[in-house]
Design an enzyme around this catalytic site. Sequence first.
Site, PDB file in Angstrom:
ATOM      1  N   ASP A  85       0.832  -1.205   0.000  1.00  0.00           N
ATOM      2  CA  ASP A  85       0.000   0.000   0.000  1.00  0.00           C
ATOM      3  C   ASP A  85       0.865   1.253   0.000  1.00  0.00           C
ATOM      4  OD1 ASP A  85       0.686  -0.777   2.708  1.00  0.00           O
ATOM      5  OD2 ASP A  85      -0.644   0.806   3.417  1.00  0.00           O
ATOM      6  N   GLU A 126      -0.040  -0.910   5.873  1.00  0.00           N
ATOM      7  CA  GLU A 126       1.033  -0.449   6.752  1.00  0.00           C
ATOM      8  C   GLU A 126       0.958   1.049   6.934  1.00  0.00           C
ATOM      9  OE1 GLU A 126       5.088   0.969   7.952  1.00  0.00           O
ATOM     10  OE2 GLU A 126       3.883   1.507   6.222  1.00  0.00           O
ATOM     11  N   GLU A 127       0.561   1.736   5.870  1.00  0.00           N
ATOM     12  CA  GLU A 127       0.451   3.193   5.931  1.00  0.00           C
ATOM     13  C   GLU A 127      -0.794   3.629   6.700  1.00  0.00           C
ATOM     14  OE1 GLU A 127       2.813   4.914   5.149  1.00  0.00           O
ATOM     15  OE2 GLU A 127       3.911   4.089   3.454  1.00  0.00           O
ATOM     16  N   GLU A 158      12.008  -1.890   3.972  1.00  0.00           N
ATOM     17  CA  GLU A 158      11.684  -0.468   4.099  1.00  0.00           C
ATOM     18  C   GLU A 158      12.826   0.380   3.536  1.00  0.00           C
ATOM     19  OE1 GLU A 158       9.227   1.350   4.980  1.00  0.00           O
ATOM     20  OE2 GLU A 158       7.831   0.099   6.115  1.00  0.00           O
TER      21      GLU A 158
END
Length: 392
Positions: free
Chosen positions: A78, A143-144, A172
């Site tokens: 995402d 995750e966001e 990341e």
Amino acid sequence: MPLSLLQELIKRPSITPQECGIYEIILNKLNSLIQKEHIDTFIIEQEKEGVKNLFYLIAPKGADKSNLHHFCFAGHIDVVPTGEGWEFEPFCGTQDEKYIYGRGTQDMKGGISAFICAVCNILESHNTSSLPIMLSILLTSDEEGEGIYGTKFMLEELKKRDLLPHSCIVAEPTSINHTGDMLKIGRRGSINGTLIIEGKQGHVAYPQKCINPIELLGSKLGALAGIELDNGDSHFAPSKLVITDIRSGMEVVNVTPQNLKIMFNVRNSPLSNEDSIRSYITSILGSLPYELTLKTNSLPFITADDSEIVKSLCAIIERTLGITPQLSTSGGTSDARFFASYGVNVVEIGVPNDRIHAINERVSISDILALHDIFVEFLQLFIKNAKIENLK
């Protein structure tokens, strides 16, 4: 090649928590390389509250999986919204001589493309009939966002099925100038706080009849705002209390306020926690009438710098790129914390993060290729060491 896969993923506008068919692209790529006579695969696709997750496990056929080391690549597909003012369309994956542009190129479809293609490289080039490890991929579309039903949820499911990995790389974007110049071997914790100082509202002309909470706190604010709560250590900066909001009164000049509300955050090292923060604030405020609420959002964690995963990555980066990576715990929280909470040795490594969440997000082609090569070499070394260990 990771470049073409990255462009394919960028074209899917997977703003949290949308998945936009990305998992099908990845599954097709992986499944086309699986030698079913040598490899068992186990796939979990779960959707909860609009969040879609994918777990893909590769293991040697018929092996006693309890005796195999389980390594996992993890990431989120995402992305955050794009905003306006882009030079290129944010979901087209435009490429020039140096860069690929688009939302998610750095955060973090670039890293995902690199490790998916690294796994494909191993499946293509390695004799999978003698694969000495279990290899998995864990992806989420949240995750966001709140992250409740993403990686955290999936690790709970994996624990129930006795499928938790032993070690993990989260791709990341951790680097500063060039891929590999910084690894995250841990993260600080995060504790939110709300402090309410109670007073007594009244007319400003009769202060003797009022209890002004602003005046109560005034002489003590310097001992709270921006204060370092510990000295940190070799891996963690000192825990610091950062005030994010102060509110009081009714925006008038003739009424003293009933109370004063402060909101703050502490990014904490392992040397501070809720109890120590509460004790410190209590010692400062003394007998003032107040209410304090603290909530731990994430715990600090560290993967030892002499662990095999950290030593292997550092050696590969030094040999292939000629740089010594900085081992850091700086920055905000990430999904790596969920792996650490289960005792998984987790490291974060990815491309530079200078354009994350920004207009005209882009990633250097050389950084993507370097990350892919690091992952390939890491898997090759991991497999080699596992074979040696199995012979003992």
